[in-house]
Design a protein around this motif. Structure first.
Motif, PDB file in Angstrom:
ATOM      1  N   VAL A   1      87.067  40.387  28.684  1.00  0.00           N
ATOM      2  CA  VAL A   1      88.248  39.546  28.493  1.00  0.00           C
ATOM      3  C   VAL A   1      88.736  38.970  29.824  1.00  0.00           C
ATOM      4  N   SER A   2      88.915  37.656  29.837  1.00  0.00           N
ATOM      5  CA  SER A   2      89.474  36.954  30.995  1.00  0.00           C
ATOM      6  C   SER A   2      90.585  36.029  30.529  1.00  0.00           C
TER       7      SER A   2
ATOM      8  N   ALA B   1      94.930  36.096  35.583  1.00  0.00           N
ATOM      9  CA  ALA B   1      95.684  37.271  35.146  1.00  0.00           C
ATOM     10  C   ALA B   1      94.781  38.408  34.710  1.00  0.00           C
ATOM     11  N   LEU B   2      93.640  38.091  34.082  1.00  0.00           N
ATOM     12  CA  LEU B   2      92.674  39.111  33.653  1.00  0.00           C
ATOM     13  C   LEU B   2      91.282  38.667  34.068  1.00  0.00           C
ATOM     14  N   ARG B   3      90.496  39.615  34.581  1.00  0.00           N
ATOM     15  CA  ARG B   3      89.165  39.300  35.083  1.00  0.00           C
ATOM     16  C   ARG B   3      88.131  40.228  34.443  1.00  0.00           C
ATOM     17  N   ASP B   4      87.460  39.743  33.403  1.00  0.00           N
ATOM     18  CA  ASP B   4      86.326  40.444  32.787  1.00  0.00           C
ATOM     19  C   ASP B   4      86.676  41.894  32.430  1.00  0.00           C
ATOM     20  N   VAL B   5      87.739  42.072  31.668  1.00  0.00           N
ATOM     21  CA  VAL B   5      88.217  43.404  31.305  1.00  0.00           C
ATOM     22  C   VAL B   5      87.512  43.906  30.047  1.00  0.00           C
TER      23      VAL B   5
ATOM     24  N   GLY C   1     102.187  41.925  38.943  1.00  0.00           N
ATOM     25  CA  GLY C   1     101.165  40.889  38.956  1.00  0.00           C
ATOM     26  C   GLY C   1      99.766  41.398  38.737  1.00  0.00           C
ATOM     27  N   SER C   2      99.621  42.672  38.373  1.00  0.00           N
ATOM     28  CA  SER C   2      98.278  43.250  38.186  1.00  0.00           C
ATOM     29  C   SER C   2      97.621  42.806  36.889  1.00  0.00           C
ATOM     30  N   GLY C   3      98.412  42.288  35.944  1.00  0.00           N
ATOM     31  CA  GLY C   3      97.851  41.843  34.669  1.00  0.00           C
ATOM     32  C   GLY C   3      98.107  42.792  33.521  1.00  0.00           C
ATOM     33  N   LYS C   4      98.884  43.855  33.756  1.00  0.00           N
ATOM     34  CA  LYS C   4      99.063  44.859  32.709  1.00  0.00           C
ATOM     35  C   LYS C   4      99.797  44.308  31.486  1.00  0.00           C
ATOM     36  N   SER C   5     100.837  43.520  31.708  1.00  0.00           N
ATOM     37  CA  SER C   5     101.558  42.950  30.567  1.00  0.00           C
ATOM     38  C   SER C   5     100.717  41.898  29.856  1.00  0.00           C
TER      39      SER C   5
ATOM     40  N   ASP D   1      95.129  43.089  40.388  1.00  0.00           N
ATOM     41  CA  ASP D   1      94.610  41.725  40.449  1.00  0.00           C
ATOM     42  C   ASP D   1      93.817  41.344  39.202  1.00  0.00           C
ATOM     43  N   GLY D   2      94.301  41.791  38.039  1.00  0.00           N
ATOM     44  CA  GLY D   2      93.682  41.404  36.780  1.00  0.00           C
ATOM     45  C   GLY D   2      92.451  42.189  36.383  1.00  0.00           C
ATOM     46  N   ALA D   3      92.086  43.201  37.165  1.00  0.00           N
ATOM     47  CA  ALA D   3      90.883  43.977  36.877  1.00  0.00           C
ATOM     48  C   ALA D   3      91.219  45.455  36.708  1.00  0.00           C
ATOM     49  N   LEU D   4      90.368  46.161  35.984  1.00  0.00           N
ATOM     50  CA  LEU D   4      90.497  47.609  35.855  1.00  0.00           C
ATOM     51  C   LEU D   4      89.948  48.261  37.109  1.00  0.00           C
ATOM     52  N   VAL D   5      90.716  49.208  37.665  1.00  0.00           N
ATOM     53  CA  VAL D   5      90.278  49.822  38.918  1.00  0.00           C
ATOM     54  C   VAL D   5      90.193  51.345  38.832  1.00  0.00           C
ATOM     55  N   GLY D   6      90.512  51.921  37.686  1.00  0.00           N
ATOM     56  CA  GLY D   6      90.398  53.368  37.557  1.00  0.00           C
ATOM     57  C   GLY D   6      91.257  53.898  36.433  1.00  0.00           C
ATOM     58  N   GLU D   7      91.207  55.203  36.227  1.00  0.00           N
ATOM     59  CA  GLU D   7      92.060  55.831  35.229  1.00  0.00           C
ATOM     60  C   GLU D   7      92.259  57.307  35.551  1.00  0.00           C
TER      61      GLU D   7
END
Length: 265
Positions: free
Chosen positions: A34-35, A47-51, A68-72, A241-247
């Motif tokens: 998803v982008s 807002a979203l980069r290949d999620v 601004g990370s894209g969570k909302s 920055d619109g991408a997943l970086v961990g959990e």
């Protein structure tokens, strides 16, 4: 983090878009590739980069990240409140990416619950009428035993005849949670659901959401900026920055705060 992409993902409506995507059977909500961008050219905001990720049924997940990370944006897209530029989205096994507006509205009404920062209660209706309003608007029939079970679980049994101005903030948010639970949705989305509550009342509502997940099997996805709120979740998804970086799994507020600090939050 589950980011399986065994099947290629094409933008919605593109030639060669796959009819079948490898989705875990236990997913309540899923995203693939998803982008989403706002604006064009040099001023475009990505807002979203290949999620790509999955939200398991019956789990409470928090989404966090710097401003601004894209969570909302991610939550709005997952809930079908906003469209995507590329990739595909599923709720309860239904591909919602290209659903016509009327079908998407029906799906949200029947399969999605929402709990927002604002309680969004109708002031002239009682608590019970607010809880059952979506079912009434859809012309459906209220499952009375289920309503009573929800009211009992959320401590609202003796408040059902009260109007919002006769309820505390915490009680009003409980009514909002009950309304979201009534249709047994595939997923409940929470957008800063404790943002307007004091810490004690917020903890009470978060405990109720966690109980809804663990005791009722409800799938919950919550966007929050508060590490304490996120610590009530089974899983914390981190974005930047619109991408997943961990959990993180079943983490403490301190550990969540430390992870956010590394992201510059």
């Amino acid at each position: 983090m589950t980011t399986s992409t065994n099947t290629p993902v094409n933008p919605p409506g593109s030639a060669g878009a796959p009819d079948i995507v490898d989705l875990p059977s236990g997913s309540a909500v899923a995203a693939r590739g998803v982008s989403k961008s706002y604006g064009r050219g040099e001023t475009a905001v990505h807002a979203l980069r290949d999620v790509s990720l999955d939200f398991e049924r019956g789990r409470f997940t928090a989404i966090m990240g710097p401003s601004g990370s894209g969570k909302s944006t991610l939550m709005h897209c997952l809930a079908g409140l906003d469209s995507v530029d590329a990739g595909r989205l599923w709720i309860g096994g239904t591909d919602i990416t290209d659903l016509p507006d009327a079908d998407l509205t029906r799906l949200r009404r029947d399969h999605v619950g929402f709990v927002f920062q604002a309680f969004n209660l109708v002031p002239t209706l009682t608590a019970e009428q607010n809880i059952t309003l979506p079912v009434a608007l859809a012309g459906g029939r209220v499952d009375s035993p289920w309503l009573q079970q929800i009211a009992s679980t959320l401590g609202l049994t003796d408040r059902l005849s009260h109007r919002p101005h006769e309820l505390s903030g915490g009680q009003q948010q409980r009514v909002a949670v009950a309304r979201a639970l009534l249709t047994r949705p595939d997923v409940i989305f929470g957008d800063e659901p404790t943002g307007n509550l004091d810490s004690a009342t917020g903890a009470e509502v978060l405990s109720l959401l966690r109980r809804s997940s663990r005791e009722m099997g409800q799938s919950i996805i919550m966007v929050t900026h508060d590490p304490m709120a996120a610590s009530y979740a089974d899983r914390v998804v981190l974005m930047k920055d619109g991408a997943l970086v961990g959990e993180l799994q079943q983490s403490t507020p301190e550990a969540i705060l430390g992870a956010l600090a590394k992201l510059g939050a």
